[in-house]
Design a protein around this motif. Structure first.
Motif, PDB file in Angstrom:
ATOM      1  N   ASP A 161      39.692  47.697  26.096  1.00  0.00           N
ATOM      2  CA  ASP A 161      40.038  47.725  27.514  1.00  0.00           C
ATOM      3  C   ASP A 161      39.248  48.857  28.154  1.00  0.00           C
ATOM      4  O   ASP A 161      39.056  49.917  27.543  1.00  0.00           O
ATOM      5  N   ARG A 216      43.017  50.059  34.821  1.00  0.00           N
ATOM      6  CA  ARG A 216      42.442  49.136  33.838  1.00  0.00           C
ATOM      7  C   ARG A 216      41.715  47.994  34.545  1.00  0.00           C
ATOM      8  O   ARG A 216      42.259  47.364  35.452  1.00  0.00           O
ATOM      9  N   ILE A 217      40.476  47.745  34.135  1.00  0.00           N
ATOM     10  CA  ILE A 217      39.708  46.642  34.708  1.00  0.00           C
ATOM     11  C   ILE A 217      40.407  45.322  34.400  1.00  0.00           C
ATOM     12  O   ILE A 217      40.767  45.043  33.257  1.00  0.00           O
ATOM     13  N   GLY A 218      40.619  44.521  35.439  1.00  0.00           N
ATOM     14  CA  GLY A 218      41.295  43.243  35.284  1.00  0.00           C
ATOM     15  C   GLY A 218      42.781  43.294  35.562  1.00  0.00           C
ATOM     16  O   GLY A 218      43.441  42.247  35.583  1.00  0.00           O
ATOM     17  N   SER A 219      43.332  44.492  35.793  1.00  0.00           N
ATOM     18  CA  SER A 219      44.757  44.623  36.078  1.00  0.00           C
ATOM     19  C   SER A 219      45.010  44.425  37.569  1.00  0.00           C
ATOM     20  O   SER A 219      44.081  44.346  38.379  1.00  0.00           O
ATOM     21  N   ASP A 241      43.439  46.994  39.775  1.00  0.00           N
ATOM     22  CA  ASP A 241      41.971  46.963  39.879  1.00  0.00           C
ATOM     23  C   ASP A 241      41.594  46.202  41.146  1.00  0.00           C
ATOM     24  O   ASP A 241      41.451  44.978  41.138  1.00  0.00           O
ATOM     25  N   TYR A 289      35.001  44.119  39.100  1.00  0.00           N
ATOM     26  CA  TYR A 289      34.438  44.425  37.790  1.00  0.00           C
ATOM     27  C   TYR A 289      34.705  43.323  36.764  1.00  0.00           C
ATOM     28  O   TYR A 289      33.913  43.116  35.850  1.00  0.00           O
ATOM     29  N   SER A 290      35.822  42.616  36.891  1.00  0.00           N
ATOM     30  CA  SER A 290      36.190  41.634  35.872  1.00  0.00           C
ATOM     31  C   SER A 290      35.724  40.228  36.205  1.00  0.00           C
ATOM     32  O   SER A 290      35.762  39.343  35.352  1.00  0.00           O
ATOM     33  N   LEU A 291      35.285  40.000  37.437  1.00  0.00           N
ATOM     34  CA  LEU A 291      34.843  38.673  37.847  1.00  0.00           C
ATOM     35  C   LEU A 291      33.685  38.814  38.820  1.00  0.00           C
ATOM     36  O   LEU A 291      33.817  39.443  39.868  1.00  0.00           O
ATOM     37  N   TYR A 317      25.308  43.484  38.585  1.00  0.00           N
ATOM     38  CA  TYR A 317      26.569  43.865  37.949  1.00  0.00           C
ATOM     39  C   TYR A 317      26.411  45.235  37.304  1.00  0.00           C
ATOM     40  O   TYR A 317      25.349  45.567  36.772  1.00  0.00           O
TER      41      TYR A 317
END
Length: 238
Positions: free
Chosen positions: A6, A18-21, A24, A86-88, A127
């Protein structure tokens, strides 16, 4: 040894996100016609020509094709386009150009010059990870660690420093913004794997002689113990 992780980052308002939380919430943008991107002017002109003649958004009485080409080049393609976080990473149609053939098209072809040019597209995106990511094994409860270890800071031993952060991309195309039902897949398609089709190498070696076994979609390696801020230093001119 490959370990799922993570990634966390901090902002001026909040630490260790946290990235994706749900926390975020960083929004990222891309400018197609950015000076450093160096998109060829011919691509911009051809794309504007297609949009002017085929999209139906501009009535010929509103502006000439030449005027629209200039507007597209100087205004439209210099606007910020949202691309997710960051996650998408999203790449909407504002970030594509048309690069297909414009000559030697068979006279009996069903497509005209504009359609042939639009048949091959180039997509532009960018990215990066946060400037100073914090890496832990996937599933680690940072809040609990901080509670039981007298707090948490950037130097806490729970953060992984040795090795690389590997960013793996799963490429999909979507229609009408439906992320849950991809239209096309790059890797999990029923009949082919585009990574293998394009010659993706699953065994690589870094400059230090270390060998790595890659998974389809592994694109970027980051040093886990470094930051992009290390590339810059404050200096006083004399």
């Amino acid at each position: 040894t490959r370990v799922p992780v993570d990634l966390y980052y901090s902002t001026n308002q909040r630490s260790f996100i946290r990235i994706g939380s749900a926390e975020d919430q960083v929004k990222r943008f891309v400018i197609l016609n950015d000076r450093l991107r160096q998109v060829p002017s011919e691509q911009l002109r051809d794309t504007a020509t297609y949009k002017y003649n085929r999209y139906g958004e501009i009535h010929p009485g509103m502006m000439s094709e030449r005027t629209y080409q200039e507007y597209y080049r100087d205004k439209f393609t210099k606007m910020k386009t949202p691309v997710g976080g960051y996650s998408l990473l999203l790449m909407p149609e504002q970030l594509r150009t048309f690069i297909g053939p414009k000559t030697n098209i068979p006279t009996n072809a069903s497509a005209d010059v504009l359609r042939a040019n639009a048949a091959i597209q180039q997509w532009y995106g960018e990215y990066s990870l946060p400037a100073e990511p914090y890496v832990v094994q996937a599933g680690t409860n940072l809040a609990e660690y901080g509670r039981t270890h007298g707090g948490l800071d950037a130097k806490s031993p729970i953060f992984l420093k040795n090795g690389y952060i590997v960013v793996n991309f799963n490429l999909e195309s979507i229609q009408e913004g439906n992320l849950g039902a991809p239209h096309l897949q790059y890797i999990h398609a029923p009949l082919m794997n585009q990574w293998l089709l394009e010659g993706f190498q699953r065994q690589v070696e870094d400059s230090y002689g270390n060998s790595f076994t890659l998974r389809d979609g592994d694109v970027v390696f980051y040093h886990a113990d470094r930051s992009s801020r290390d590339d810059f230093s404050a200096q006083v001119p004399h």
